[in-house]
Write a protein that holds these residues in place. Structure first.
Motif, PDB file in Angstrom:
ATOM      1  N   LYS A  35       5.044  -0.050   5.495  1.00 51.10           N
ATOM      2  CA  LYS A  35       6.145  -1.006   5.371  1.00 51.10           C
ATOM      3  C   LYS A  35       7.063  -0.898   6.585  1.00 51.10           C
ATOM      4  CE  LYS A  35       9.705  -2.613   2.266  1.00 51.10           C
ATOM      5  NZ  LYS A  35      11.055  -2.155   2.047  1.00 51.10           N
ATOM      6  N   ASP A  36       7.352   0.329   6.988  1.00 47.28           N
ATOM      7  CA  ASP A  36       8.241   0.547   8.132  1.00 47.28           C
ATOM      8  C   ASP A  36       7.602   0.152   9.458  1.00 47.28           C
ATOM      9  OD1 ASP A  36      10.240   1.499   6.465  1.00 47.28           O
ATOM     10  OD2 ASP A  36       9.740   3.607   6.800  1.00 47.28           O
ATOM     11  N   ILE A  37       6.397   0.637   9.723  1.00 48.43           N
ATOM     12  CA  ILE A  37       5.824   0.401  11.056  1.00 48.43           C
ATOM     13  C   ILE A  37       5.310  -1.027  11.247  1.00 48.43           C
ATOM     14  CG2 ILE A  37       5.319   2.828  11.468  1.00 48.43           C
ATOM     15  CD1 ILE A  37       2.385   2.271  10.927  1.00 48.43           C
ATOM     16  N   LEU A  38       4.945  -1.686  10.141  1.00 52.92           N
ATOM     17  CA  LEU A  38       4.480  -3.078  10.246  1.00 52.92           C
ATOM     18  C   LEU A  38       5.597  -4.080   9.957  1.00 52.92           C
ATOM     19  CD1 LEU A  38       0.996  -2.784   8.471  1.00 52.92           C
ATOM     20  CD2 LEU A  38       1.466  -2.798  10.929  1.00 52.92           C
ATOM     21  N   LYS A  76       8.287  -8.580  -0.470  1.00 57.20           N
ATOM     22  CA  LYS A  76       7.338  -9.576  -0.981  1.00 57.20           C
ATOM     23  C   LYS A  76       5.955  -9.377  -0.359  1.00 57.20           C
ATOM     24  CE  LYS A  76       6.452 -14.472  -1.763  1.00 57.20           C
ATOM     25  NZ  LYS A  76       5.118 -14.148  -2.143  1.00 57.20           N
ATOM     26  N   GLU A  77       5.908  -9.111   0.930  1.00 58.21           N
ATOM     27  CA  GLU A  77       4.625  -8.880   1.588  1.00 58.21           C
ATOM     28  C   GLU A  77       3.928  -7.647   1.008  1.00 58.21           C
ATOM     29  OE1 GLU A  77       5.352 -10.785   6.002  1.00 58.21           O
ATOM     30  OE2 GLU A  77       6.233  -8.835   5.546  1.00 58.21           O
ATOM     31  N   ILE A  78       4.700  -6.588   0.763  1.00 60.98           N
ATOM     32  CA  ILE A  78       4.127  -5.392   0.148  1.00 60.98           C
ATOM     33  C   ILE A  78       3.558  -5.740  -1.223  1.00 60.98           C
ATOM     34  CG2 ILE A  78       4.726  -3.165  -0.921  1.00 60.98           C
ATOM     35  CD1 ILE A  78       4.390  -2.887   2.043  1.00 60.98           C
ATOM     36  N   ALA A  79       4.332  -6.468  -2.012  1.00 68.70           N
ATOM     37  CA  ALA A  79       3.875  -6.847  -3.354  1.00 68.70           C
ATOM     38  C   ALA A  79       2.626  -7.713  -3.280  1.00 68.70           C
ATOM     39  CB  ALA A  79       4.998  -7.577  -4.089  1.00 68.70           C
ATOM     40  N   ASP A  80       2.575  -8.640  -2.325  1.00 69.34           N
ATOM     41  CA  ASP A  80       1.414  -9.520  -2.180  1.00 69.34           C
ATOM     42  C   ASP A  80       0.164  -8.749  -1.747  1.00 69.34           C
ATOM     43  OD1 ASP A  80       2.948 -11.705  -2.879  1.00 69.34           O
ATOM     44  OD2 ASP A  80       3.168 -12.460  -0.825  1.00 69.34           O
ATOM     45  N   ILE A  81       0.328  -7.825  -0.837  1.00 73.84           N
ATOM     46  CA  ILE A  81      -0.811  -7.069  -0.303  1.00 73.84           C
ATOM     47  C   ILE A  81      -1.307  -6.030  -1.296  1.00 73.84           C
ATOM     48  CG2 ILE A  81      -1.512  -5.396   1.464  1.00 73.84           C
ATOM     49  CD1 ILE A  81       0.438  -6.932   3.379  1.00 73.84           C
ATOM     50  N   PHE A  82      -0.370  -5.340  -1.938  1.00 72.76           N
ATOM     51  CA  PHE A  82      -0.735  -4.242  -2.825  1.00 72.76           C
ATOM     52  C   PHE A  82      -0.545  -4.621  -4.293  1.00 72.76           C
ATOM     53  CE2 PHE A  82       0.355  -2.352   1.249  1.00 72.76           C
ATOM     54  CZ  PHE A  82      -0.756  -1.571   1.481  1.00 72.76           C
ATOM     55  N   GLU A  83      -0.786  -5.869  -4.609  1.00 78.46           N
ATOM     56  CA  GLU A  83      -0.633  -6.385  -5.978  1.00 78.46           C
ATOM     57  C   GLU A  83      -1.378  -5.505  -6.978  1.00 78.46           C
ATOM     58  OE1 GLU A  83      -1.683 -10.419  -8.474  1.00 78.46           O
ATOM     59  OE2 GLU A  83      -2.088 -10.335  -6.345  1.00 78.46           O
ATOM     60  N   GLY A  84      -0.688  -5.143  -8.040  1.00 81.42           N
ATOM     61  CA  GLY A  84      -1.304  -4.331  -9.076  1.00 81.42           C
ATOM     62  C   GLY A  84      -1.252  -2.842  -8.812  1.00 81.42           C
ATOM     63  N   LYS A  85      -0.810  -2.442  -7.623  1.00 78.26           N
ATOM     64  CA  LYS A  85      -0.766  -1.022  -7.290  1.00 78.26           C
ATOM     65  C   LYS A  85       0.310  -0.285  -8.084  1.00 78.26           C
ATOM     66  CE  LYS A  85      -2.358   0.920  -4.057  1.00 78.26           C
ATOM     67  NZ  LYS A  85      -3.387   1.909  -3.903  1.00 78.26           N
ATOM     68  N   ASP A  86       1.267  -1.023  -8.667  1.00 78.94           N
ATOM     69  CA  ASP A  86       2.320  -0.362  -9.423  1.00 78.94           C
ATOM     70  C   ASP A  86       1.771   0.364 -10.647  1.00 78.94           C
ATOM     71  OD1 ASP A  86       1.721  -2.881 -10.511  1.00 78.94           O
ATOM     72  OD2 ASP A  86       3.665  -3.014 -11.481  1.00 78.94           O
ATOM     73  N   LYS A  87       0.553   0.027 -11.053  1.00 82.41           N
ATOM     74  CA  LYS A  87      -0.083   0.691 -12.190  1.00 82.41           C
ATOM     75  C   LYS A  87      -0.621   2.057 -11.799  1.00 82.41           C
ATOM     76  CE  LYS A  87      -1.303  -3.703 -14.220  1.00 82.41           C
ATOM     77  NZ  LYS A  87      -2.358  -4.665 -14.470  1.00 82.41           N
ATOM     78  N   ILE A  88      -0.713   2.312 -10.514  1.00 80.98           N
ATOM     79  CA  ILE A  88      -1.262   3.579 -10.024  1.00 80.98           C
ATOM     80  C   ILE A  88      -0.132   4.351  -9.359  1.00 80.98           C
ATOM     81  CG2 ILE A  88      -2.986   4.645  -8.532  1.00 80.98           C
ATOM     82  CD1 ILE A  88      -4.555   1.997  -8.757  1.00 80.98           C
ATOM     83  N   GLY A  89       0.516   5.161 -10.118  1.00 85.07           N
ATOM     84  CA  GLY A  89       1.550   6.021  -9.555  1.00 85.07           C
ATOM     85  C   GLY A  89       2.843   5.339  -9.198  1.00 85.07           C
ATOM     86  N   GLY A  90       3.081   4.142  -9.709  1.00 83.12           N
ATOM     87  CA  GLY A  90       4.341   3.460  -9.457  1.00 83.12           C
ATOM     88  C   GLY A  90       4.566   3.121  -8.001  1.00 83.12           C
ATOM     89  N   VAL A  91       3.530   2.810  -7.291  1.00 87.57           N
ATOM     90  CA  VAL A  91       3.612   2.577  -5.854  1.00 87.57           C
ATOM     91  C   VAL A  91       4.648   1.516  -5.505  1.00 87.57           C
ATOM     92  CG1 VAL A  91       2.372   1.775  -3.823  1.00 87.57           C
ATOM     93  CG2 VAL A  91       1.298   3.383  -5.365  1.00 87.57           C
ATOM     94  N   LEU A  92       4.579   0.354  -6.117  1.00 87.48           N
ATOM     95  CA  LEU A  92       5.506  -0.715  -5.753  1.00 87.48           C
ATOM     96  C   LEU A  92       6.933  -0.336  -6.100  1.00 87.48           C
ATOM     97  CD1 LEU A  92       3.591  -3.972  -6.659  1.00 87.48           C
ATOM     98  CD2 LEU A  92       3.918  -2.948  -4.440  1.00 87.48           C
ATOM     99  N   HIS A  93       7.134   0.337  -7.200  1.00 87.65           N
ATOM    100  CA  HIS A  93       8.481   0.729  -7.579  1.00 87.65           C
ATOM    101  C   HIS A  93       9.054   1.719  -6.571  1.00 87.65           C
ATOM    102  CE1 HIS A  93       8.056  -1.377 -11.326  1.00 87.65           C
ATOM    103  NE2 HIS A  93       6.906  -0.750 -11.531  1.00 87.65           N
TER     104      HIS A  93
END
Length: 79
Positions: free
Chosen positions: A51-54, A59-76
């Motif tokens: 997120k920092d270097i790119l 919103k872009e993070i959520a779009d790219i890593f959609e559904g990742k919040d179910k694995i270790g709370g990544v999006l949160h």
């Protein structure tokens, strides 16, 4: 689900070399390629670094890593 196409577009648009990104993530170039292709998953800390270097928006993070919040709370954690 990880959107490898969107992610690849963001990497290309950044102008950064993949080997540089791998180094910033603290992983090998091959390890990065496995994650970029979706073969392996990015960790929450790696997503935060991406997120920092790119310069990705929440919103872009959520779009790219959609559904990742179910694995270790990544999006949160990242958002």
């Amino acid at each position: 689900m990880f959107d490898a196409l969107k992610f690849g577009e963001k990497v290309k648009a950044s102008g950064l070399k993949k080997v540089y990104i791998a180094d910033k993530l603290g992983i090998t170039y091959q390890g990065y390629l496995n994650k970029e292709s979706g073969k392996n998953e990015f960790t929450s800390s790696e997503i935060s670094i991406l997120k920092d270097i790119l310069h990705l928006t929440n919103k872009e993070i959520a779009d790219i890593f959609e559904g990742k919040d179910k694995i270790g709370g990544v999006l949160h954690l990242v958002l």
